[in-house]
Write an enzyme that holds these catalytic residues in place. Structure first.
Site, PDB file in Angstrom:
ATOM      1  N   PRO A   1       0.504  -0.628  -0.010  1.00  0.00           N
ATOM      2  CA  PRO A   1       0.266  -0.304   0.112  1.00  0.00           C
ATOM      3  C   PRO A   1       0.908   1.125  -0.337  1.00  0.00           C
ATOM      4  O   PRO A   1       0.153   2.445  -0.514  1.00  0.00           O
ATOM      5  CB  PRO A   1      -0.729   0.138   1.282  1.00  0.00           C
ATOM      6  CG  PRO A   1      -0.867  -1.345   1.734  1.00  0.00           C
ATOM      7  CD  PRO A   1       1.253  -2.019   1.223  1.00  0.00           C
TER       8      PRO A   1
ATOM      9  N   GLU B   1       2.509  -9.072   8.883  1.00  0.00           N
ATOM     10  CA  GLU B   1       3.098  -7.722   9.186  1.00  0.00           C
ATOM     11  C   GLU B   1       4.363  -6.112   8.700  1.00  0.00           C
ATOM     12  O   GLU B   1       3.441  -5.327   8.624  1.00  0.00           O
ATOM     13  CB  GLU B   1       3.128  -7.175  10.947  1.00  0.00           C
ATOM     14  CG  GLU B   1       1.560  -7.102  11.832  1.00  0.00           C
ATOM     15  CD  GLU B   1       1.657  -8.630  11.225  1.00  0.00           C
ATOM     16  OE1 GLU B   1       2.258  -9.716  11.571  1.00  0.00           O
ATOM     17  OE2 GLU B   1       0.234  -8.263  10.879  1.00  0.00           O
TER      18      GLU B   1
ATOM     19  N   ARG C   1      -2.764  -9.461 -20.595  1.00  0.00           N
ATOM     20  CA  ARG C   1      -4.119  -8.355 -21.135  1.00  0.00           C
ATOM     21  C   ARG C   1      -3.329  -8.115 -22.253  1.00  0.00           C
ATOM     22  O   ARG C   1      -4.214  -8.025 -23.191  1.00  0.00           O
ATOM     23  CB  ARG C   1      -5.382  -8.259 -20.802  1.00  0.00           C
ATOM     24  CG  ARG C   1      -5.722  -9.088 -19.698  1.00  0.00           C
ATOM     25  CD  ARG C   1      -6.851  -8.323 -18.532  1.00  0.00           C
ATOM     26  NE  ARG C   1      -7.796  -8.003 -19.607  1.00  0.00           N
ATOM     27  CZ  ARG C   1      -8.935  -8.008 -20.111  1.00  0.00           C
ATOM     28  NH1 ARG C   1      -8.954  -9.843 -19.876  1.00  0.00           N
ATOM     29  NH2 ARG C   1      -9.443  -7.156 -21.855  1.00  0.00           N
TER      30      ARG C   1
ATOM     31  N   ASP D   1      -9.788  -1.444 -25.490  1.00  0.00           N
ATOM     32  CA  ASP D   1      -9.403  -0.087 -25.943  1.00  0.00           C
ATOM     33  C   ASP D   1     -10.647   0.434 -25.276  1.00  0.00           C
ATOM     34  O   ASP D   1     -10.055   1.512 -25.360  1.00  0.00           O
ATOM     35  CB  ASP D   1      -9.951   0.577 -27.440  1.00  0.00           C
ATOM     36  CG  ASP D   1      -8.494  -0.417 -27.973  1.00  0.00           C
ATOM     37  OD1 ASP D   1      -7.701  -1.140 -27.590  1.00  0.00           O
ATOM     38  OD2 ASP D   1      -8.489  -1.147 -29.468  1.00  0.00           O
TER      39      ASP D   1
HETATM   40  C1  9WO Z   1       0.897  -2.695   5.054  1.00  0.00           C
HETATM   41  C2  9WO Z   1       0.772  -1.125   5.280  1.00  0.00           C
HETATM   42  C3  9WO Z   1      -0.202  -0.590   5.565  1.00  0.00           C
HETATM   43  C4  9WO Z   1      -0.166   0.670   5.903  1.00  0.00           C
HETATM   44  C5  9WO Z   1       0.500   0.944   5.408  1.00  0.00           C
HETATM   45  C6  9WO Z   1       1.958   0.652   4.638  1.00  0.00           C
HETATM   46  C7  9WO Z   1       1.266  -0.814   4.520  1.00  0.00           C
HETATM   47  N1  9WO Z   1       2.424  -1.508   4.274  1.00  0.00           N
HETATM   48  C8  9WO Z   1       1.750  -2.965   4.030  1.00  0.00           C
HETATM   49  C9  9WO Z   1       3.075  -3.481   3.985  1.00  0.00           C
HETATM   50  O1  9WO Z   1       3.654  -4.404   2.695  1.00  0.00           O
HETATM   51  N2  9WO Z   1       2.550  -5.201   4.142  1.00  0.00           N
HETATM   52  C10 9WO Z   1       3.034  -6.516   3.794  1.00  0.00           C
HETATM   53  C11 9WO Z   1       2.376  -6.730   2.188  1.00  0.00           C
HETATM   54  C12 9WO Z   1       2.766  -7.469   4.452  1.00  0.00           C
HETATM   55  C13 9WO Z   1       1.725  -7.810   4.952  1.00  0.00           C
HETATM   56  C14 9WO Z   1       0.810  -7.837   3.659  1.00  0.00           C
HETATM   57  N3  9WO Z   1       1.155  -6.914   2.159  1.00  0.00           N
HETATM   58  C15 9WO Z   1       0.119  -6.580   2.068  1.00  0.00           C
HETATM   59  C16 9WO Z   1       0.103  -5.889   0.382  1.00  0.00           C
HETATM   60  N4  9WO Z   1      -0.654  -5.879   2.860  1.00  0.00           N
HETATM   61  N5  9WO Z   1      -1.692  -4.949   1.386  1.00  0.00           N
HETATM   62  C17 9WO Z   1      -0.926  -4.820   0.638  1.00  0.00           C
HETATM   63  C18 9WO Z   1      -1.128  -4.211  -0.789  1.00  0.00           C
HETATM   64  C19 9WO Z   1      -0.516  -4.384  -2.032  1.00  0.00           C
HETATM   65  C20 9WO Z   1      -1.035  -4.144  -2.932  1.00  0.00           C
HETATM   66  N6  9WO Z   1      -2.281  -2.905  -2.909  1.00  0.00           N
HETATM   67  C21 9WO Z   1      -2.781  -3.198  -1.564  1.00  0.00           C
HETATM   68  C22 9WO Z   1      -2.698  -3.360  -0.546  1.00  0.00           C
END
Ligand code: 9WO
Length: 247
Positions: free
Chosen positions: A89, A116, A154, A169
């Site tokens: 994120p 985490e 895709r 498109d």
């Molecule tokens: C969690 C998180 C929460 C608030 C702000 C930053 C943050 N980074 C992460 C994170 O990198 N988490 C790792 C990957 C470990 C836990 C689970 N992960 C994850 C990736 N949760 N959510 C995503 C993600 C990836 C791409 N788009 C949206 C969410």
């Protein structure tokens, strides 16, 4: 296109190539997908891949060494210069433009974290970019990685047929899609818009484009602002708004 994923759940990621468009792309050798599991590179008897966070606090952190080894192993089988991309994120927002950029590469490695978080030194030493699907938290990066794989596949030449490519498109021109209908013609008194039954293909195309403009204006004004409508588009949008009228 060669994509490798580093994940503690390779069977989950492997599901993306079992079905539909992505599955066909792999069968036809337009895409290859490889997974590396950090657990396979853990050297202790328990094959540990996580540990407690320095500084305390809840949860566990994905360990550096087995994950770094898995990333290097993933890069082994790839053309030189393929970036390592972490799903997080905290990354840059992934959109259709980003999908096109990735589709133009020879390959890339996706790192899907769990727990985490992942040891920050992995980001510093092994990761080239971070991509986010949006402002929400998942339990791991795998589902985000699968979404990226789907969106990129895709766009690879030859993956979609001519008909499907034409549909594609419609979003690629920066607008939301127009509404779709199929049989039956009436559901609980709700009719399919008459123009779609007219057989007049020019009128249908014009109606669809008007709907796409109108929906984009109503739901995603940010998309329309980037577009700089010409006179004809502006007129279609005005028509849409007039037809919406008192509703
Ligand atoms: C969690 C998180 C929460 C608030 C702000 C930053 C943050 N980074 C992460 C994170 O990198 N988490 C790792 C990957 C470990 C836990 C689970 N992960 C994850 C990736 N949760 N959510 C995503 C993600 C990836 C791409 N788009 C949206 C969410």
């Amino acid at each position: 296109m060669q994509i490798a994923v580093v994940s503690l759940f390779p069977e989950l990621v492997g599901q993306v190539v079992e079905y539909g468009v992505v599955g066909r792309a792999v069968e036809r050798k337009l895409l290859s997908l490889d997974c590396e599991n950090p657990r396979d590179f853990a050297e202790d008897v328990h094959r540990t891949v996580d540990d407690r966070p320095y500084g305390g606090g809840p949860g566990m952190v994905l360990k550096y060494e087995p994950t770094a080894t898995a990333i290097r192993e993933a890069k082994q089988g790839m053309p030189d210069g393929c970036p390592v991309i972490c799903l997080s994120p905290a990354g840059k927002v992934f959109d259709q433009h980003e999908a096109q950029r990735l589709a133009s590469l020879q390959g890339f490695v996706l790192l899907a974290g769990r727990y985490e978080g992942i040891d920050e030194r992995l980001i510093e030493n092994e990761v080239d970019e971070e991509l986010s699907l949006g402002d929400f938290v998942l339990s791991g990066g795998e589902i985000a990685a699968m979404a990226v794989i789907d969106a990129v596949t895709r766009l690879l030449p030859g993956v979609l047929g001519d008909e499907e490519s034409a549909v594609q498109d419609s979003f690629m021109n920066g607008l939301l899609d127009y509404p779709h209908y199929t049989r039956p013609e009436i559901i609980d008194g709700q009719r399919v818009p008459a123009v779609l039954l007219s057989g007049d293909h020019a009128r249908i195309a014009r109606w669809r484009y008007k709907q796409a403009l109108g929906r984009s204006y109503m739901r995603r004004p940010d998309l329309l602002k980037r577009l700089n409508l010409d006179k004809e588009q502006q007129q279609l949008l005005d028509e849409f708004l007039k037809e919406q009228g008192p509703n």
